[in-house]
Design a protein around this motif. Structure first.
Motif, PDB file in Angstrom:
ATOM      1  N   LYS A  80     -55.270  16.844  61.443  1.00 22.75           N
ATOM      2  CA  LYS A  80     -56.048  17.566  60.428  1.00 22.75           C
ATOM      3  C   LYS A  80     -56.384  16.663  59.244  1.00 22.75           C
ATOM      4  O   LYS A  80     -56.017  16.941  58.106  1.00 22.75           O
ATOM      5  CB  LYS A  80     -55.285  18.795  59.962  1.00 22.75           C
ATOM      6  CG  LYS A  80     -56.129  19.733  59.128  1.00 22.75           C
ATOM      7  CD  LYS A  80     -55.378  20.991  58.756  1.00 22.75           C
ATOM      8  CE  LYS A  80     -56.265  21.881  57.919  1.00 22.75           C
ATOM      9  NZ  LYS A  80     -55.559  23.072  57.480  1.00 22.75           N
ATOM     10  N   ALA A 112     -63.658  20.192  60.778  1.00 24.51           N
ATOM     11  CA  ALA A 112     -64.092  18.806  61.006  1.00 24.51           C
ATOM     12  C   ALA A 112     -65.504  18.578  60.464  1.00 24.51           C
ATOM     13  O   ALA A 112     -66.377  19.427  60.624  1.00 24.51           O
ATOM     14  CB  ALA A 112     -64.053  18.497  62.495  1.00 24.51           C
ATOM     15  N   TYR A 140     -60.059  14.725  62.926  1.00 20.28           N
ATOM     16  CA  TYR A 140     -59.579  16.080  63.194  1.00 20.28           C
ATOM     17  C   TYR A 140     -59.406  16.255  64.693  1.00 20.28           C
ATOM     18  O   TYR A 140     -60.174  15.707  65.486  1.00 20.28           O
ATOM     19  CB  TYR A 140     -60.566  17.125  62.665  1.00 20.28           C
ATOM     20  CG  TYR A 140     -60.535  17.261  61.174  1.00 20.28           C
ATOM     21  CD1 TYR A 140     -59.790  18.264  60.568  1.00 20.28           C
ATOM     22  CD2 TYR A 140     -61.231  16.371  60.360  1.00 20.28           C
ATOM     23  CE1 TYR A 140     -59.747  18.382  59.190  1.00 20.28           C
ATOM     24  CE2 TYR A 140     -61.191  16.487  58.983  1.00 20.28           C
ATOM     25  CZ  TYR A 140     -60.451  17.496  58.406  1.00 20.28           C
ATOM     26  OH  TYR A 140     -60.403  17.598  57.040  1.00 20.28           O
TER      27      TYR A 140
END
Length: 109
Positions: free
Chosen positions: A39, A95, A87
């Motif tokens: 992330k 993303a 991501y």
């Protein structure tokens, strides 16, 4: 009669431009296939250096796993694509889209 045809054609052209701008606004995304939980902790370039694999997902949901040759060519033509945060597949909505390719300039003759 002729003016109605011209107005109709102009409306069709405006509609086509609107639809094409909406379709390209979403853009393709570069997502990590190896680490689905990623992330934005690293950049795409640093993940590639660690051996992670990436895929390009277009706005229609079509997926293409990038080969080493595609990665090298993309680096040559669009290095900014690898400067973004990485991501995983789990965070597709967060993303960012792939950075657009820089404009190529003509060299002087």
């Amino acid at each position: 009669m002729r003016s109605k045809v011209v107005v109709g054609l102009l409306m069709v052209l405006v509609a086509v431009f609107f639809v094409s701008s909406v379709a390209t606004a979403q853009g393709a995304k570069l997502l990590c296939v190896s680490k689905k939980e990623l992330k934005g902790e690293d950049t795409v370039a640093s993940c590639l250096a660690k051996g992670e694999r990436f895929a390009v997902i277009d706005p229609y949901g079509l997926v293409r796993i990038m080969t080493p040759e595609e990665i090298e060519l993309t680096k040559a033509f669009n290095p900014k694509a690898f400067e973004t945060r990485a991501y995983g597949m789990k965070y597709i909505k967060e993303a960012p889209t792939v950075a657009p390719m820089p404009q190529l300039t003509k060299e002087a003759p």
